[in-house]
Design a protein around this motif. Sequence first.
Motif, PDB file in Angstrom:
ATOM      1  N   LEU A   1      10.463  -4.446  -0.080  1.00 53.12           N
ATOM      2  CA  LEU A   1      10.474  -5.258  -0.333  1.00 53.12           C
ATOM      3  C   LEU A   1      10.142  -5.646  -1.654  1.00 53.12           C
ATOM      4  O   LEU A   1      10.284  -4.819  -2.494  1.00 53.12           O
ATOM      5  N   ILE A   2       9.604  -6.775  -2.276  1.00 56.92           N
ATOM      6  CA  ILE A   2       9.466  -7.707  -3.424  1.00 56.92           C
ATOM      7  C   ILE A   2       8.371  -7.624  -3.354  1.00 56.92           C
ATOM      8  O   ILE A   2       7.913  -9.051  -2.990  1.00 56.92           O
TER       9      ILE A   2
ATOM     10  N   ILE B   1       0.303  -0.663  -1.121  1.00 54.18           N
ATOM     11  CA  ILE B   1       0.625  -0.933   0.442  1.00 54.18           C
ATOM     12  C   ILE B   1       0.231   0.346   0.936  1.00 54.18           C
ATOM     13  O   ILE B   1       0.380   1.768   1.403  1.00 54.18           O
ATOM     14  N   TYR B   2      -0.211  -0.142   2.689  1.00 53.74           N
ATOM     15  CA  TYR B   2      -0.972   0.459   3.616  1.00 53.74           C
ATOM     16  C   TYR B   2       0.211   0.635   4.687  1.00 53.74           C
ATOM     17  O   TYR B   2       0.198  -0.027   4.711  1.00 53.74           O
TER      18      TYR B   2
ATOM     19  N   ILE C   1      -2.732   7.925   2.570  1.00 58.13           N
ATOM     20  CA  ILE C   1      -2.799   7.661   1.000  1.00 58.13           C
ATOM     21  C   ILE C   1      -1.507   6.679   0.785  1.00 58.13           C
ATOM     22  O   ILE C   1      -0.768   6.555   2.326  1.00 58.13           O
ATOM     23  N   PRO C   2      -1.604   5.478  -0.061  1.00 56.69           N
ATOM     24  CA  PRO C   2      -0.740   4.407   0.520  1.00 56.69           C
ATOM     25  C   PRO C   2       1.129   4.843   0.073  1.00 56.69           C
ATOM     26  O   PRO C   2       1.381   5.453  -0.561  1.00 56.69           O
ATOM     27  N   VAL C   3       1.796   3.930   0.998  1.00 53.47           N
ATOM     28  CA  VAL C   3       2.657   4.220   0.930  1.00 53.47           C
ATOM     29  C   VAL C   3       3.748   3.851  -0.751  1.00 53.47           C
ATOM     30  O   VAL C   3       4.801   4.753  -0.473  1.00 53.47           O
ATOM     31  N   ALA C   4       3.099   3.264  -1.013  1.00 49.87           N
ATOM     32  CA  ALA C   4       3.204   2.369  -2.718  1.00 49.87           C
ATOM     33  C   ALA C   4       2.214   2.524  -3.057  1.00 49.87           C
ATOM     34  O   ALA C   4       1.543   2.137  -2.712  1.00 49.87           O
TER      35      ALA C   4
ATOM     36  N   ASN D   1       9.268  -3.486  -6.869  1.00 51.20           N
ATOM     37  CA  ASN D   1       9.813  -3.019  -6.062  1.00 51.20           C
ATOM     38  C   ASN D   1       9.256  -2.221  -5.224  1.00 51.20           C
ATOM     39  O   ASN D   1       8.828  -1.366  -5.708  1.00 51.20           O
ATOM     40  N   LEU D   2       9.256  -1.990  -4.197  1.00 53.76           N
ATOM     41  CA  LEU D   2       9.365  -0.960  -3.240  1.00 53.76           C
ATOM     42  C   LEU D   2       9.970  -0.951  -2.070  1.00 53.76           C
ATOM     43  O   LEU D   2      11.035  -1.803  -1.499  1.00 53.76           O
ATOM     44  N   THR D   3      10.732   0.626  -1.259  1.00 57.30           N
ATOM     45  CA  THR D   3      10.996   0.667  -0.027  1.00 57.30           C
ATOM     46  C   THR D   3      10.091   1.548   0.818  1.00 57.30           C
ATOM     47  O   THR D   3       9.961   2.010   0.470  1.00 57.30           O
ATOM     48  N   ILE D   4      10.045   1.106   2.111  1.00 59.54           N
ATOM     49  CA  ILE D   4       9.104   0.920   3.017  1.00 59.54           C
ATOM     50  C   ILE D   4       9.968   1.563   4.176  1.00 59.54           C
ATOM     51  O   ILE D   4      10.895   1.054   4.587  1.00 59.54           O
TER      52      ILE D   4
END
Length: 204
Positions: free
Chosen positions: A114-115, A133-134, A150-153, A161-164
Amino acid sequence: MTIQTGYAIADIPTLKTLTSTQRIDGYSRLVKSDASGIPSWYTFINASTATPDDDLVVTPSDNPSTGRWLKSSGAGGGSASFGGQIICTSQCTSSAGGSGKAFQFYAPQANLKLIIQPGFNINIQSGSQAIAIYRWSQEPNTLLVGRESIPVAQLSEDGGNLTITIDSTYQWITIFAKNPSNSNYLDGVCFVINGNVITLLGYF
């Protein structure tokens, strides 16, 4: 903003060489072979300062301070690559673009990229952990029941950018940002999703 489209081009290196006169804000190009070798749409967002990775985010070769090609979708399609819906819309007014405070996924997603990008009208306190991001195990609520501790990012005020991973336990996500108008507390954010790009529009 009117979305304009152009002819297909070969690959990411070719996309990067497009000059400033060839990349109007909101202009989309079909890249025949992205980082994974599949056709994908990229849209030029003039205000973006997202960190480039030559896949989700591409910086032009002339290295402008702002302006990035953002991946809109994979496999040459024009819709989101995952199913779901924006929910919890009650406090996201028309001034926040009719957005929502949470997103519910319809199916599992492994290593979903995700962006996150802040919109024009949201002010976020600077810092490396300005956006969080939770994931949730139930529909998000004011008591925070079901939210992971704890937030995922965590990202800077510029987004990124993040990966979930979404599974049968954690099917919902929300986004919080440090609000300078509220002593820099992490406040909930109204947002919209287009493809794999989440745009933060305002606090609720």
